[in-house]
Design a protein around this motif. Structure first.
Motif, mmCIF file in Angstrom:
data_model
loop_
_atom_site.group_PDB
_atom_site.id
_atom_site.type_symbol
_atom_site.label_atom_id
_atom_site.label_comp_id
_atom_site.label_asym_id
_atom_site.label_seq_id
_atom_site.Cartn_x
_atom_site.Cartn_y
_atom_site.Cartn_z
ATOM 1 N N LEU A 179 0.845 -1.190 0.000
ATOM 2 C CA LEU A 179 0.000 0.000 0.000
ATOM 3 C C LEU A 179 0.882 1.243 0.000
ATOM 4 O O LEU A 179 0.630 2.210 -0.711
ATOM 5 N N ARG A 180 1.939 1.171 0.832
ATOM 6 C CA ARG A 180 2.918 2.259 0.871
ATOM 7 C C ARG A 180 4.250 1.685 1.314
ATOM 8 O O ARG A 180 4.325 0.984 2.324
ATOM 9 N N PRO A 181 5.341 1.946 0.550
ATOM 10 C CA PRO A 181 6.650 1.426 0.971
ATOM 11 C C PRO A 181 7.152 2.167 2.213
ATOM 12 O O PRO A 181 6.785 3.320 2.442
ATOM 13 N N ALA A 182 7.981 1.491 2.995
ATOM 14 C CA ALA A 182 8.597 2.139 4.155
ATOM 15 C C ALA A 182 9.723 3.044 3.670
ATOM 16 O O ALA A 182 10.481 2.686 2.766
ATOM 17 N N LEU A 183 9.823 4.239 4.250
ATOM 18 C CA LEU A 183 10.916 5.159 3.934
ATOM 19 C C LEU A 183 12.031 4.895 4.940
ATOM 20 O O LEU A 183 11.806 4.996 6.160
ATOM 21 N N VAL A 184 13.210 4.518 4.436
ATOM 22 C CA VAL A 184 14.255 4.021 5.336
ATOM 23 C C VAL A 184 15.615 4.649 5.056
ATOM 24 O O VAL A 184 15.861 5.191 3.983
ATOM 25 N N GLY A 185 16.484 4.529 6.070
ATOM 26 C CA GLY A 185 17.899 4.837 5.930
ATOM 27 C C GLY A 185 18.661 3.520 5.903
ATOM 28 O O GLY A 185 18.384 2.622 6.700
ATOM 29 N N VAL A 186 19.617 3.395 4.975
ATOM 30 C CA VAL A 186 20.314 2.128 4.752
ATOM 31 C C VAL A 186 21.787 2.290 5.108
ATOM 32 O O VAL A 186 22.396 3.322 4.810
ATOM 33 N N SER A 187 22.348 1.254 5.746
ATOM 34 C CA SER A 187 23.757 1.307 6.156
ATOM 35 C C SER A 187 24.686 1.157 4.953
ATOM 36 O O SER A 187 24.342 0.516 3.974
ATOM 37 N N LYS A 188 25.857 1.767 5.103
ATOM 38 C CA LYS A 188 26.903 1.561 4.100
ATOM 39 C C LYS A 188 28.241 1.478 4.823
ATOM 40 O O LYS A 188 28.391 1.998 5.930
ATOM 41 N N GLY A 189 29.184 0.808 4.227
ATOM 42 C CA GLY A 189 30.527 0.747 4.806
ATOM 43 C C GLY A 189 30.805 -0.506 5.595
ATOM 44 O O GLY A 189 31.967 -0.802 5.852
#
Length: 201
Positions: A179-189
């Motif tokens: 219905l609506r995707p989650a807005l997220v922060g993704v790890s890097k490194g």
């Protein structure tokens, strides 16, 4: 002396008067004669074939209609549910705006207000869930673009790269659909995430 033409006239006149003589129609060797058992069997086979085709089409139509009715029942509230999500987001923002220390040190009136907002949010989420709309929070999961929308990257070597480390806005499913995707922060490194399945050749 006899007239040869007169003799021919006599033979022509000798045919019985009444119904005209009609020659029998030519029948193709592979076409059965009309009214024969073979012709009736062929008609019966064609009628049976038509009937089976009609029955198959009707069954397909019945199954398609059943699917459409089920989809309408499950996904018919999609537009309404999307509008209600704004209310759920605003209730969550109101709760997030009050720091934990303020909640603990709040006077009884403010505590009652906060509890009322929490109760309203829970009731709203329960009502959505009863109608097939479920909230999901992918924190700690591997990023999946089918269910999440990456807003930013967070340098964090303590978790595998591509892990959801922050959820800006929760996602919602309706039935099997997003219905609506989650807005997220993704790890890097960090280290690369382990593959989900090993394929050996």
């Amino acid at each position: 002396m006899t007239d040869p033409n007169r003799a021919n006239d006599n033979t022509e006149n000798s045919a019985p008067t009444g119904e005209p003589v009609v020659s029998k129609p030519y029948i193709m060797p592979d076409d059965p004669e009309v009214g024969s058992a073979e012709a009736l069997a062929k008609e019966l086979a064609e009628a049976k074939d038509r009937t089976l085709r009609t029955l198959a089409e009707m069954e397909n139509l019945r199954q398609r209609t059943r699917r459409e009715v089920a989809d309408a029942k499950t996904y018919g509230i999609t537009g309404f549910a999307r509008d209600v999500l704004d209310i759920a987001d605003n209730l969550q923002r109101a709760l997030d705006a009050v720091p934990a220390e303020t909640k603990e040190a709040a006077d009884p009136g403010l505590k009652a207000l906060i509890e009322g907002v929490e109760l309203t949010e829970r009731s709203l989420l329960n009502a959505l869930e009863k109608n097939g709309v479920k909230k999901f929070d992918p924190i700690g999961e591997k990023f999946d673009p089918n269910f999440q929308q990456a807003m930013f990257e967070v340098p964090d070597p303590s978790v595998p790269s591509g892990t959801v480390v922050q959820v800006v806005q929760a996602g919602y499913m309706i039935g099997e659909r997003i219905l609506r995707p989650a807005l997220v922060g993704v790890s890097k490194g960090g280290a690369k995430a382990a593959p989900s399945a090993d394929f050996t050749v």
